[in-house]
Each structure stands twice: as structure tokens, then as C-alpha cells.
Motif scaffolding. Structure first.
Motif, mmCIF file in Angstrom:
data_model
loop_
_atom_site.group_PDB
_atom_site.id
_atom_site.type_symbol
_atom_site.label_atom_id
_atom_site.label_comp_id
_atom_site.label_asym_id
_atom_site.label_seq_id
_atom_site.Cartn_x
_atom_site.Cartn_y
_atom_site.Cartn_z
ATOM 1 N N GLY A 256 -0.589 6.734 -9.776
ATOM 2 C CA GLY A 256 -1.337 6.008 -10.718
ATOM 3 C C GLY A 256 -0.999 4.412 -10.754
ATOM 4 N N THR A 257 0.139 4.023 -9.917
ATOM 5 C CA THR A 257 0.391 2.761 -10.062
ATOM 6 C C THR A 257 0.368 1.991 -8.767
ATOM 7 O OG1 THR A 257 2.745 3.055 -9.681
ATOM 8 C CG2 THR A 257 2.066 3.219 -11.961
ATOM 9 N N GLY A 258 0.064 0.731 -8.702
ATOM 10 C CA GLY A 258 0.147 -0.067 -7.200
ATOM 11 C C GLY A 258 1.440 -0.294 -6.635
ATOM 12 N N TYR A 259 2.772 0.365 -7.568
ATOM 13 C CA TYR A 259 3.790 0.087 -6.878
ATOM 14 C C TYR A 259 4.066 1.506 -5.861
ATOM 15 C CZ TYR A 259 8.705 2.108 -7.634
ATOM 16 O OH TYR A 259 9.844 2.485 -7.340
ATOM 17 N N ILE A 260 3.734 2.621 -6.630
ATOM 18 C CA ILE A 260 3.892 3.842 -5.687
ATOM 19 C C ILE A 260 2.969 3.558 -4.379
ATOM 20 C CG2 ILE A 260 3.160 6.207 -5.499
ATOM 21 C CD1 ILE A 260 5.644 5.878 -7.177
#
Length: 341
Positions: free
Chosen positions: A77-81
Motif C-alpha cells: 500500500g505504499t510507494g516505499y514498498i
């Protein structure tokens, strides 16, 4: 009209087409040395033109390897991942391996998935931002199962690639202090994670170094998710003496904090400055654009895969920890105190 199903292309067929032996085709498929470049190119062309599909199960029985790398993440759910996965996938694409992605959704399921991987599902495992690794590190290390932690300071638990989280937090507070901010609110990440602990340590160190206001009420525990940043900022803004700046432990929470600030009728950065951590692609898509701390997420993914491949080849290698640098990216969400209404 009857159409017969196309027959399956075998290695023997490819060898005949390329004018080489069965053994040569096998060496090319397994990326083994001692094949002349022109021969390798001829075999590769024949494989492609004939539509040869390798039997992975048969190869696994023959070599003892699945040619798969497992990737275990909490969620997508995150751009980080996404950036870490992108970097890792590009590196996997340069190897003989393929990537097998699993999401745990819940912390308690990590040991279950790890046990499945160790049981032979993949030749090695990447764990991105793992929670408490104690329940399964003994299993990993007893079996000498190749694994690498990503964004986890796990040198005593296993090989790891991370970023300078503490140093990045210090940079963030240094920057806010240079703008005249003395009351800096801080929203932590999930304190079960070493990255969150290190960023909090950097915040506390920088606050003490600059002689800034050290008020426990300025620290709110978050969870690395946008709603947590929103709720944390609401608490900070409700203080009798609200902070002039909010440092969120990642960009997702910074976006939530910005939403809460706007809903409170305040301006960014004129009333409250906001700084994040990660430099995800969304940081340039918000208004104002987000000042943040860059950690090289794609490079972390690439280096993690590189490291894992070395452990697949040599599981007895000593544990290694690589820490990549972080840096400040100045955009429009921070301003000097003198601008504040």
C-alpha cells in the motif's frame, strides 16, 4: 477443420535447430560458462524462435534449486514498498532467477511464511521491513537458509541492507532548526521496527544538540500509515502551544499530517512546516510539494538481491550489513518561522 495442438518443444529439438549438442543447450539454459559467445547466441535464438519453455520442476529436481527468490512484505500500500520491489525486480531480471511475492498482511503470519520458504519454496528470501524477527531467525540460521533483511539493522540476526535512518532524522531536524523552528512535533513510525527506533533516536539527538524544546507531548507514536499521520497531527495541533513544524517518520504519514493541517484551517508552510522521510514518488504530487529525507529505496532493493544471490551461492558467508546514505530533498512544505502568522 481440425487443428492439432502444437507439440511441446524439447531441448533435443532446440539442439537440432541450433546445430549443437543437448549438453550445450543445457549449459546455456543454466547459464554455465565454457560456451562460446556465438554458440550461446545461436542457442538463445533457437530457444526464442521455437518457443521453448523450461520445465522448472524438472530443473529443480535435477539441480536441487527452484530458481526462485522469495519476497516477503507486509503490504503493497505504499510507494516505499513499490520502489524497493522495483529495484529488486530489475536486479532479479539480470539473473537466472524469478521473484515470488508474498504479502503477510498481519505481523503474526511472518513466521508461517518463512517456514514455507525454508521448506523449499524458493532458494532464498528477501524480507522487507520485517517486524519482530526473533520467532524465525533461529530457523533461518540453523538451516543456513539464504536470506536478507531490507530496511532492518539485522547484522546480528542475518544479512541486511538498510539506510542511515538515524542520520537522516538528524538531517531533518537540523534543517528545521536552521529555519528557526524550536517546537518540532515528531510522529514516530511503528516502534516495533528498527527503522522507526533509529529515526526517533536521531530526532532526540538533534533536539538535544540544538537545545530545542524537549517536550514529551511533541512526540506522537504513529504506524507508518497515512491515517496515523493524520491522527498524530491532530493531536499535535490541539496542543495549547502547538509545534511550528511537524516531522513525520515517513512520507505517507507526512501526507496525513498535511491533510490534518489543512482541515484545521492552517497553511503549509506559513503556519506549520512539514517534513517527511523516504522521498517516495508521491512527494512531488502533493501541494505544496513535500520536503523530505531521501533514502535510496530502489538501490536498497537492487543491493539486497545482489547480496542474496551471493548467499545462495555460498550460504556459509559471514553476515553482512550495508547501510546506504540518506540526504535532504528541499521542496516547498517547509519555511522559516518568521513567515508564520
Amino acid at each position: 477443420m481440425n487443428h492439432s495442438a502444437p507439440s511441446k518443444v524439447t531441448i533435443v529439438d532446440v539442439a537440432r535447430e541450433a546445430g549443437v549438442s543437448y549438453a550445450t543447450v543445457s549449459r546455456v539454459l543454466n547459464d554455465e560458462p565454457y560456451v562460446k559467445p556465438e554458440t550461446r547466441e545461436r542457442v538463445t535464438t533457437a530457444l526464442h524462435e521455437m518457443g521453448y519453455i523450461a520445465n522448472r520442476q524438472a530443473r529443480s529436481l535435477r539441480t536441487g534449486r527452484s530458481q526462485m527468490i522469495g519476497l516477503l512484505v507486509r503490504d503493497l500500500g505504499t510507494g516505499y514498498i513499490g520502489q524497493i520491489i522495483s529495484g529488486g525486480a530489475s536486479q532479479v531480471g539480470e539473473s537466472r532467477f524469478e521473484m515470488l511475492l508474498f504479502t503477510t498482511h498481519h505481523q503474526a503470519r511472518e513466521p508461517e511464511y518463512v517456514a514455507n520458504f525454508v521448506g523449499g519454496m524458493a532458494d532464498g528470501l528477501l524480507l522487507i521491513l520485517p517486524h519482530n524477527v526473533d520467532p524465525y531467525t533461529e530457523l533461518l540460521n540453523q538451516r543456513r537458509y539464504p536470506h536478507v533483511f531490507v530496511d532492518y539493522k539485522g547484522s546480528d540476526k542475518g544479512p541486511a541492507v538498510g539506510a542511515d535512518n538515524c542520520g537522516g532524522a538528524i538531517i531533518a531536524v537540523d534543517y528545521l532548526a536552521s529555519l528557526g523552528h524550536r517546537r518540532i512535533g515528531f510522529i514516530t513510525g511503528d516502534m516495533c521496527l528498527t527503522s522507526a527506533v533509529d529515526r526517533f533516536a536521531g530526532y532526540r539527538y538533534a533536539v538535544a544538540t540544538h537545545g530545542l524544546v524537549n517536550d514529551p507531548a511533541l512526540v506522537i507514536e504513529g504506524d507508518y500509515h497515512q491515517p496515523g499521520g493524520y491522527a498524530g497531527a491532530q493531536v499535535l495541533l490541539a496542543l495549547p502551544d502547538r509545534p511550528t513544524a511537524i516531522f513525520a517518520s515517513n512520507d505517507s504519514m507526512a501526507f496525513g499530517a498535511m491533510e490534518a493541517i489543512r482541515e484545521a484551517g492552517l497553511r503549509i508552510p506559513q503556519d506549520v512546516s512539514v517534513i517527511g522521510f523516504d522521498d517516495t514518488p508521491q512527494a512531488v504530487g502533493v501541494s505544496p510539494t513535500l520536503t523530505t529525507i531521501l533514502q535510496p529505496l530502489e538501490e536498497m532493493g537492487r543491493q539486497a538481491v545482489q547480496m542474496l544471490l551471493t548467499y545462495i551461492e555460498d550460504p556459509e558467508r559471514p553476515f553482512e550489513y550495508r547501510e546506504l546514505p540518506t540526504e535532504l530533498v528541499v521542496r516547498n512544505s517547509c519555511g522559516p518561522v518568521r513567515q508564520m502568522a
